[in-house]
Enzyme design. Structure first.
Site, PDB file in Angstrom:
ATOM      1  N   THR A   1       5.282   0.850  13.263  1.00  0.00           N
ATOM      2  CA  THR A   1       3.558   0.703  14.146  1.00  0.00           C
ATOM      3  C   THR A   1       2.864   1.144  15.457  1.00  0.00           C
ATOM      4  OG1 THR A   1       1.687  -0.864  13.990  1.00  0.00           O
ATOM      5  CG2 THR A   1       4.558  -1.387  14.665  1.00  0.00           C
TER       6      THR A   1
ATOM      7  N   TRP B   1      -3.206   1.938  10.783  1.00  0.00           N
ATOM      8  CA  TRP B   1      -4.443   1.885  10.136  1.00  0.00           C
ATOM      9  C   TRP B   1      -4.288   2.708   9.420  1.00  0.00           C
ATOM     10  CZ3 TRP B   1      -9.325   2.343  14.016  1.00  0.00           C
ATOM     11  CH2 TRP B   1      -9.403   2.686  15.290  1.00  0.00           C
TER      12      TRP B   1
ATOM     13  N   ASP C   1      10.270  -4.664  -4.944  1.00  0.00           N
ATOM     14  CA  ASP C   1       9.325  -5.453  -3.909  1.00  0.00           C
ATOM     15  C   ASP C   1       9.937  -7.068  -3.752  1.00  0.00           C
ATOM     16  OD1 ASP C   1       6.638  -4.502  -2.602  1.00  0.00           O
ATOM     17  OD2 ASP C   1       6.705  -7.127  -3.676  1.00  0.00           O
TER      18      ASP C   1
ATOM     19  N   ASP D   1      14.397  -9.551  -2.214  1.00  0.00           N
ATOM     20  CA  ASP D   1      14.260  -9.741  -0.973  1.00  0.00           C
ATOM     21  C   ASP D   1      15.479  -9.280   0.315  1.00  0.00           C
ATOM     22  OD1 ASP D   1      13.274 -11.125   1.751  1.00  0.00           O
ATOM     23  OD2 ASP D   1      13.714 -13.626   0.429  1.00  0.00           O
TER      24      ASP D   1
ATOM     25  N   TYR E   1       3.818  -9.571  15.954  1.00  0.00           N
ATOM     26  CA  TYR E   1       3.918  -7.974  14.288  1.00  0.00           C
ATOM     27  C   TYR E   1       5.262  -7.251  15.573  1.00  0.00           C
ATOM     28  CZ  TYR E   1       2.604  -4.680  11.480  1.00  0.00           C
ATOM     29  OH  TYR E   1       2.327  -3.409  11.450  1.00  0.00           O
TER      30      TYR E   1
ATOM     31  N   GLN F   1       0.690  -1.311   0.001  1.00  0.00           N
ATOM     32  CA  GLN F   1      -0.115  -0.225   0.258  1.00  0.00           C
ATOM     33  C   GLN F   1       0.854   1.129   0.231  1.00  0.00           C
ATOM     34  OE1 GLN F   1      -3.556  -0.114   2.223  1.00  0.00           O
ATOM     35  NE2 GLN F   1      -2.547  -1.021   3.805  1.00  0.00           N
TER      36      GLN F   1
HETATM   37  N1  LIG Z   1      -1.228  -1.392   7.497  1.00  0.00           N
HETATM   38  C1  LIG Z   1      -0.951  -1.095   8.159  1.00  0.00           C
HETATM   39  O1  LIG Z   1      -2.291  -0.668   8.631  1.00  0.00           O
HETATM   40  C2  LIG Z   1       0.011  -0.190   8.866  1.00  0.00           C
HETATM   41  C3  LIG Z   1      -0.254   0.143  10.589  1.00  0.00           C
HETATM   42  C4  LIG Z   1       1.120   0.564  10.787  1.00  0.00           C
HETATM   43  C5  LIG Z   1       1.938   0.368  10.101  1.00  0.00           C
HETATM   44  N2  LIG Z   1       2.315  -0.174   9.244  1.00  0.00           N
HETATM   45  C6  LIG Z   1       3.424  -0.447   8.621  1.00  0.00           C
HETATM   46  O2  LIG Z   1       3.822   0.378   7.342  1.00  0.00           O
HETATM   47  C7  LIG Z   1       4.327  -0.097   6.352  1.00  0.00           C
HETATM   48  C8  LIG Z   1       4.137  -0.425   4.623  1.00  0.00           C
HETATM   49  O3  LIG Z   1       2.591  -1.311   5.406  1.00  0.00           O
HETATM   50  P1  LIG Z   1       1.943  -1.268   4.609  1.00  0.00           P
HETATM   51  O4  LIG Z   1      -0.044  -1.182   4.550  1.00  0.00           O
HETATM   52  O5  LIG Z   1       2.122  -1.129   2.745  1.00  0.00           O
HETATM   53  O6  LIG Z   1       2.164  -2.795   4.025  1.00  0.00           O
HETATM   54  P2  LIG Z   1       1.963  -3.853   2.809  1.00  0.00           P
HETATM   55  O7  LIG Z   1       0.648  -3.481   2.189  1.00  0.00           O
HETATM   56  O8  LIG Z   1       1.268  -5.405   2.893  1.00  0.00           O
HETATM   57  O9  LIG Z   1       2.986  -4.022   1.675  1.00  0.00           O
HETATM   58  C9  LIG Z   1       4.348  -4.592   2.079  1.00  0.00           C
HETATM   59  C10 LIG Z   1       5.298  -5.214   1.261  1.00  0.00           C
HETATM   60  O10 LIG Z   1       6.079  -5.811   2.329  1.00  0.00           O
HETATM   61  C11 LIG Z   1       6.657  -6.601   0.725  1.00  0.00           C
HETATM   62  N3  LIG Z   1       7.508  -7.597   1.573  1.00  0.00           N
HETATM   63  C12 LIG Z   1       7.260  -8.720   2.253  1.00  0.00           C
HETATM   64  N4  LIG Z   1       7.890  -9.501   2.619  1.00  0.00           N
HETATM   65  C13 LIG Z   1       9.328  -9.303   2.414  1.00  0.00           C
HETATM   66  C14 LIG Z   1      10.594  -9.020   2.011  1.00  0.00           C
HETATM   67  N5  LIG Z   1      11.268 -10.319   2.624  1.00  0.00           N
HETATM   68  N6  LIG Z   1      11.885  -8.480   1.025  1.00  0.00           N
HETATM   69  C15 LIG Z   1      10.625  -7.657   0.319  1.00  0.00           C
HETATM   70  N7  LIG Z   1       9.662  -7.378   0.248  1.00  0.00           N
HETATM   71  C16 LIG Z   1       8.713  -7.982   1.277  1.00  0.00           C
HETATM   72  C17 LIG Z   1       5.033  -7.106   0.383  1.00  0.00           C
HETATM   73  O11 LIG Z   1       5.102  -8.103  -0.209  1.00  0.00           O
HETATM   74  P3  LIG Z   1       4.164  -8.983  -0.525  1.00  0.00           P
HETATM   75  O12 LIG Z   1       2.961  -8.890  -0.948  1.00  0.00           O
HETATM   76  O13 LIG Z   1       4.353  -9.871  -1.702  1.00  0.00           O
HETATM   77  O14 LIG Z   1       4.720  -9.988   0.036  1.00  0.00           O
HETATM   78  C18 LIG Z   1       4.615  -6.141   0.537  1.00  0.00           C
HETATM   79  O15 LIG Z   1       4.292  -5.637  -0.740  1.00  0.00           O
HETATM   80  C19 LIG Z   1       5.038  -1.185   7.216  1.00  0.00           C
HETATM   81  O16 LIG Z   1       6.308  -1.137   7.604  1.00  0.00           O
HETATM   82  C20 LIG Z   1       3.449  -1.879   7.958  1.00  0.00           C
HETATM   83  O17 LIG Z   1       4.081  -2.056   9.105  1.00  0.00           O
HETATM   84  C21 LIG Z   1       0.926  -0.486   8.446  1.00  0.00           C
END
Ligand SMILES: NC(=O)c1ccc[n+]([C@@H]2O[C@H](COP(=O)([O-])OP(=O)(O)OC[C@H]3O[C@@H](n4cnc5c(N)ncnc54)[C@H](OP(=O)(O)O)[C@@H]3O)[C@@H](O)[C@H]2O)c1
Length: 292
Positions: free
Chosen positions: A102, A152, A32, A37, A126, A13
């Site tokens: 987070t 969120w 990605d 990786d 997590y 996202q």
């Molecule tokens: N979503 C939330 O509500 C939320 C809330 C608080 C903080 N955050 C933080 O915000 C950040 C962005 O979150 P997001 O919502 O954009 O997450 P997301 O949509 O789940 O995207 C995470 C990305 O990381 C990639 N990924 C996973 N394992 C990997 C690896 N080993 N090497 C390289 N890439 C890898 C995934 O690829 P694949 O899809 O191919 O696995 C995916 O494209 C993260 O740090 C998350 O912890 C998110």
């Protein structure tokens, strides 16, 4: 002179929003998991040595909060070790780094918004793995690291609460939604802009970023419903019922109170009128309803 940035998690996202809001003066190299990786230390080192970026933005993460309870090894490999590999490569190559983290590093027991220096106490695998990533990045890079905690998050791209709610609301006549967990819904689009602003001023240390205002998941769902009805994204009503967390058991425990104090980032980025989460939600839904 262009600033060179290596972005990880490009298909997530936030990664997607960072790409589409990338300023013209940035030369962005987006990866990605299929091209970089982050659990592979050598590949990370080689990619950073080859590019010699000014910044690394780590938007890659293991984000399956409930699944992490049964996959702790993988969660730590990505969220702690992957972040550490990037930080070590950044240090070797003289780069700065943004590590996104987070609200789930806190336990939610505090009665007022969490400041960046408040004591963490994650309730879930997590949250603990993300905290371990923060610590690894901070210890490796010191003042060359920005740790930006958010909460969120949703976007037009990817999986999130907004899109899940729209689907369920179109399929069902009523839904029960948890009403005793509060936080700040955050459009990844605004978060991405904040990250680009933060890199421009070389912001470092630990800061918080979410949209302004407060909501429970129930409030958020009701707003999604009402805005979507107004915009014609939902063609009929769905009745929402507030329930307690105890009525919706999940493998991972979540903080009941997830409010983050944004004063330091808003001041550093000179933001006097932060966007309210409901206005951001409306903007995202308008975008969702607009043909691409
Ligand atoms: N979503 C939330 O509500 C939320 C809330 C608080 C903080 N955050 C933080 O915000 C950040 C962005 O979150 P997001 O919502 O954009 O997450 P997301 O949509 O789940 O995207 C995470 C990305 O990381 C990639 N990924 C996973 N394992 C990997 C690896 N080993 N090497 C390289 N890439 C890898 C995934 O690829 P694949 O899809 O191919 O696995 C995916 O494209 C993260 O740090 C998350 O912890 C998110």
């Amino acid at each position: 002179m262009k600033t060179t940035v290596l972005l990880t998690g490009a298909h997530g996202q936030l990664g997607w929003e960072l790409q589409r809001s990338c300023p013209a003066k940035i030369e962005l190299h987006a990866h990605d998991a299929d091209t970089l990786d982050i659990t592979d230390a050598q590949s990370v080192h080689d990619a950073v040595q080859a590019l010699k970026p000014d910044w690394i933005i780590n938007a890659a993460a293991y984000t399956a909060v409930d699944k992490a309870e049964s996959e702790p090894t993988l969660a730590y490999a990505v969220n702690r070790d992957g972040a550490h590999h990037l930080a070590a490569a950044a240090r070797a190559g003289g780069a700065r780094m943004v590590q996104v983290s987070t609200d789930f590093i806190f336990d939610g027991e505090q009665g007022h918004p969490y400041r960046p220096n408040d004591a963490p106490n994650p309730l879930s695998v997590y949250g603990a793995s993300k905290l371990a990533g923060e610590i690894a990045v901070h210890e490796t890079l010191g003042d060359h690291a920005l740790i930006l905690r958010t909460a969120w998050v949703y976007s037009r791209h990817g999986h999130n609460f907004v899109k899940t709610m729209l689907r369920l609301m179109s399929e069902r006549e009523n839904l029960s939604i948890v009403a005793d967990q509060v936080g700040s819904p955050t459009w990844a689009h605004g978060l991405a802009h904040a990250i680009w602003q933060a890199t421009a001023i070389k912001l470092h240390g630990t800061h918080h970023w979410t949209d302004a205002g407060v909501a429970s998941w129930y409030d958020f769902a009701q707003a999604i419903h009402d805005e979507a009805r107004t915009l014609g994204l939902l063609t009929r009503d769905c009745a929402l019922r507030p329930i307690a967390t105890t009525d919706y058991p999940t493998p991972a425990r979540r903080p009941g109170f997830s409010l983050l104090d944004k004063a330091s980032s808003w001041q550093a980025l000179n933001i006097s009128q932060p966007a309210h989460w409901r206005a951001q939600l409306r903007a995202m839904l308008i975008e969702l309803g607009t043909p691409k």
